[in-house]
Design an enzyme around this catalytic site. Structure first.
Site, mmCIF file in Angstrom:
data_model
loop_
_atom_site.group_PDB
_atom_site.id
_atom_site.type_symbol
_atom_site.label_atom_id
_atom_site.label_comp_id
_atom_site.label_asym_id
_atom_site.label_seq_id
_atom_site.Cartn_x
_atom_site.Cartn_y
_atom_site.Cartn_z
ATOM 1 N N ARG A 22 54.753 -2.931 113.564
ATOM 2 C CA ARG A 22 54.035 -2.698 114.812
ATOM 3 C C ARG A 22 53.441 -1.298 114.913
ATOM 4 O O ARG A 22 52.252 -1.128 115.219
ATOM 5 C CB ARG A 22 54.971 -2.899 116.019
ATOM 6 C CG ARG A 22 55.188 -4.319 116.424
ATOM 7 C CD ARG A 22 56.578 -4.469 116.994
ATOM 8 N NE ARG A 22 57.498 -4.413 115.868
ATOM 9 C CZ ARG A 22 57.919 -5.502 115.221
ATOM 10 N NH1 ARG A 22 57.615 -6.675 115.677
ATOM 11 N NH2 ARG A 22 58.678 -5.393 114.162
ATOM 12 N N THR A 23 54.280 -0.283 114.697
ATOM 13 C CA THR A 23 53.838 1.085 114.963
ATOM 14 C C THR A 23 52.755 1.505 113.966
ATOM 15 O O THR A 23 51.719 2.062 114.355
ATOM 16 C CB THR A 23 55.041 2.041 114.911
ATOM 17 O OG1 THR A 23 56.100 1.483 115.696
ATOM 18 C CG2 THR A 23 54.685 3.401 115.448
ATOM 19 N N LYS A 77 59.303 11.108 93.727
ATOM 20 C CA LYS A 77 59.493 11.996 92.562
ATOM 21 C C LYS A 77 60.269 13.243 92.961
ATOM 22 O O LYS A 77 60.384 14.187 92.176
ATOM 23 C CB LYS A 77 58.138 12.406 91.982
ATOM 24 C CG LYS A 77 57.280 11.252 91.504
ATOM 25 C CD LYS A 77 55.922 11.800 91.036
ATOM 26 C CE LYS A 77 54.906 10.696 90.852
ATOM 27 N NZ LYS A 77 53.529 11.240 90.802
ATOM 28 N N ARG A 120 56.484 8.816 110.864
ATOM 29 C CA ARG A 120 57.782 8.164 111.089
ATOM 30 C C ARG A 120 58.723 8.634 109.995
ATOM 31 O O ARG A 120 58.346 8.690 108.827
ATOM 32 C CB ARG A 120 57.650 6.640 111.043
ATOM 33 C CG ARG A 120 59.011 5.943 110.962
ATOM 34 C CD ARG A 120 58.939 4.477 111.215
ATOM 35 N NE ARG A 120 58.680 4.204 112.619
ATOM 36 C CZ ARG A 120 58.790 2.982 113.167
ATOM 37 N NH1 ARG A 120 59.163 1.959 112.431
ATOM 38 N NH2 ARG A 120 58.544 2.796 114.454
ATOM 39 N N HIS A 160 61.064 7.943 120.105
ATOM 40 C CA HIS A 160 59.941 7.076 119.708
ATOM 41 C C HIS A 160 59.029 7.047 120.950
ATOM 42 O O HIS A 160 58.984 6.066 121.686
ATOM 43 C CB HIS A 160 60.483 5.692 119.357
ATOM 44 C CG HIS A 160 59.506 4.768 118.693
ATOM 45 N ND1 HIS A 160 58.168 5.055 118.542
ATOM 46 C CD2 HIS A 160 59.683 3.541 118.131
ATOM 47 C CE1 HIS A 160 57.576 4.043 117.921
ATOM 48 N NE2 HIS A 160 58.468 3.121 117.655
HETATM 49 N N1 CP Z 1 58.967 -1.217 117.758
HETATM 50 C C1 CP Z 1 58.741 -0.682 116.548
HETATM 51 O O1 CP Z 1 58.787 0.526 116.340
HETATM 52 O O2 CP Z 1 58.452 -1.606 115.556
HETATM 53 P P1 CP Z 1 58.153 -1.248 114.011
HETATM 54 O O3 CP Z 1 59.438 -0.720 113.436
HETATM 55 O O4 CP Z 1 57.710 -2.538 113.380
HETATM 56 O O5 CP Z 1 57.078 -0.204 113.998
#
Ligand code: CP
Length: 309
Positions: A54-55, A82, A104, A132
């Site tokens: 999603r993100t 590496k 992320r 988040h």
């Molecule tokens: N909700 C969310 O962060 O989903 P993903 O881990 O798929 O990005």
């Protein structure tokens, strides 16, 4: 603010400003022509050191709909494998002169570390158990559209709160917007002294659901439980799984949410997740694109000579 590293430090007016900015993109995204191109000529790097559907995709789509050149760095196929350090990776990305970096990382604080080393705005797409922020913003947007407001609602955030950056950012965002926030889960999966975050804690799922306007379920994050307590899936579902019977304890029009990815049959029954009269789960994903367009637009304003926020 130069970066968006967390909800901590944002006031209610700043959060509401971002929600208001996102509203304009919902209609565009639902139309036939989905491009605005106001960020044409800018470069966006998505650096993902941890898996995402999603993100990552919504940040990529958001950047492209605003006209940016978007490139993705997946740690699994990068020189991180590496042995290149996080700092050297940050310096390398910065040398390519991006205009915005979305990161992320599995370690709490890693995004801050990178933000301190680069010249452009950094957006946190999830760092460890820490924050988040765009997830909390898209959740607040979803709630406001479905319920007409956030202030005064009773919102139960349920499940594995301990390992959840989504829970942490949502506690901060929804609390700042005036919601009455509860956290509900087994004592082993609630952070110690969580009440200090201004929430009411429940270990009895039924009691925590009583009268709730929004029921936000969280994924059981087994990948973050190494060395700690790992509940059995069957027992967890029996005690903390959201079933139609359990949901009946919440307000009659309670909204069901889940940030995804879901563990069907563990924290949420499929019949609840798939009942779109109650569940806003696909809508959360839709709001994610609009919300990320707003964040990319607003965070790059200073670079474009447009008044920021
Ligand atoms: N909700 C969310 O962060 O989903 P993903 O881990 O798929 O990005």
């Amino acid at each position: 603010h130069r970066h968006l590293l967390g909800i901590a430090g944002l006031g209610p007016h700043e959060i509401l400003f971002l929600l208001d900015e996102a509203e304009q993109w919902i209609a565009l995204n639902r139309g036939a022509a989905k491009h605005d191109n106001r960020l044409a000529g800018l470069t966006q790097i998505n650096a993902f050191f941890e898996n995402s559907t999603r993100t990552l995709l919504s940040f990529e789509i958001a950047g492209k709909r605003l006209g940016m050149d978007v490139v993705n760095m997946h740690a699994a196929t990068s020189s991180v494998k590496k042995g290149e350090t996080l700092i050297d990776t940050a310096i390398t990305l910065n040398a390519m002169r991006p205009d915005v970096i979305v990161i992320r990382h599995e370690a709490s604080g890693a995004v801050q570390l990178i933000a301190d080393k680069v010249d452009c705005p950094v957006l946190n797409a999830g760092d460890g158990r820490h924050e988040h922020p765009t997830q909390a913003l898209l959740d607040a947007l979803t709630i406001r559209r479905r319920k007409g407001r956030v202030a005064g609602l009773t919102i139960a955030i349920c499940g594995d709160v301990l390992h959840s950056r989504v829970a942490r950012s949502n506690i901060l965002a929804l609390g700042t917007l005036g919601a009455d926030v509860r956290v509900v889960g087994p004592p082993t999966l609630l952070p110690p002294q969580v009440e200090r975050m201004g929430v009411t804690a429940f270990t009895d799922f039924d009691a925590g659901l009583e009268g709730a306007d929004v029921v936000m379920m969280l994924r059981l994050q087994r990948e973050r439980m190494a060395g700690g307590f790992v509940p059995s899936e069957r027992e967890y579902h029996a005690l903390y799984g959201l079933t139609p019977e359990r949901l009946a304890r919440a307000a009659p029009d309670a909204l069901v949410m889940h940030p995804g990815p879901m563990n069907r049959g563990i924290e949420i029954a499929s019949s609840v997740a798939d009942d779109l009269n109650r569940s806003a789960i696909p809508e959360q994903v839709e709001m994610g694109v609009a919300m990320r367009m707003a964040c990319l637009d607003v965070l790059t304003r200073a670079r474009r000579g447009v008044a920021g926020w």
